[in-house]
Design an enzyme around this catalytic site. Sequence first.
Site: not given
Length: 420
Positions: A22-23, A116, A121, A125, A307, A399
């Site tokens: 996903k990332n 979130c 978050r 930057l 994660d 998700r």
Amino acid sequence: MDYLRILGEQKIGGSITISGAKNSALPILAASLLFKELEIDNLPDVADVKTLLRLLEYLGCDIQQESIGNVKIRAERIVHTKATYDIVRKMRASILVLGPLLARFGRCEVSLPGGCAIGARPVDLHIKAMEKMGAEIVIENGYIVASAPKGLKGAHISFDKITVTGTENLLMAAALASGETIINNAAKEPEVVQLCELLVSAGIEIEGIGSDTLKVRGSGGEVLKSCHIKVIPDRIEAGTYLCAGAIANAKVTLSNVNASHLQAILDKLEEIGFGIEILENSLSILPAKKRQAFELITTEYPGFPTDMQAQFMALATQCEGMSVIEERLFENRFMHVSEMQRLGAYISLKGKVAQIRGGEVLRGADVMATDLRASSALILSALVAKGFTQIHRIYHLDRGYEKIEQKLKAIGVEVQRLKE
Ligand code: EPZ
């Protein structure tokens, strides 16, 4: 809303095929805005990918689905350059369109993602980096309003903190900027490396790929030639299913996985007492004679990934002794603790440090998912809890985990997806 019902203490074992990451899929999809045409294979069928595809369509991209997991995207006819709040709030990684929209079209409005469950978050930057490349940026009514009418200019940018999507946004902006951009303190995750490799395959010169210093020679505004890319396997999905084998102390085999992306996870599993078997196309976890309590600190890649923190906390409930987990990246990534305590886990929190006493008997209960990875920790806990566990609000899971029930059933889990 759906919920999962899992019966604990079943015989676990079997094989799972890992999906595309996903990332990695998300920055690659955003990067399609830089190309004449981009064809992508091995996209995971998860909600976040669908959300970003919808945003690209809304912006005016022409998207053809050639087969499952494959899309062809053309960004010739962009009619909008505004990523609206209703989409961005659903998927904060939509911020990844900021760099490419600005680089290609010279202007864009992207809703501030907001916080979130796991933390504030911020995206300060990302914004500072774009300004250093010559963009004028104001925050208006919750939107980042950015313009660079003369195009972006290469710059020397040092990130105060290592940021994955910040590095990815900057890479995409630098790819079309004029001149050279140097990025110091860049993120080194495999997903960042794959984005660099995609840009290189389109003719962009990038030095230092995989290191914390990247040098990018931009195209000066020229749209990138068509490319075709296959998304790398999802190392966090792989780590999650390895933890399913670990928590049940059973053999689980994964295919379509890149073991070199999982080194910190494999090292920690071996330290706890598990065997790891790496073959040509598969990776297996083998049962441990004794599962030792462990210490764990989350850091940026190649360190132990944040994660995977929640999943290892679930595993710690089955390890002998007191395990200690310190979360260094996000300020509120212990939302799974109170839910695991409802299952009978003994966990004490002091700031960013959790202590987990192994050996407590877990008993099934109703629990609530709060964020993507916390939800997976509740599933893992349910595998060893006595009786039934109902995990509510599993839209969080959908998700980022493709076909989660099918994959759990493939290793013997008794699981049903039911309606509230
Ligand atoms: C990426 O998020 C991942 N998401 C996250 O995975 C992952 O947890 C995180 O990197 C860390 O590895 C995607 O890749 C889509 P960061 P990202 O910017 O880029 C601070 C999942 O479960 N920061 O690397 O948003 C930030 O607050 C998700 O798949 C700033 O202060 O994370 C955090 O403390 C969850 N200002 C730290 O940096 C900024 O402008 C790292 O955040 C940006 C970040």
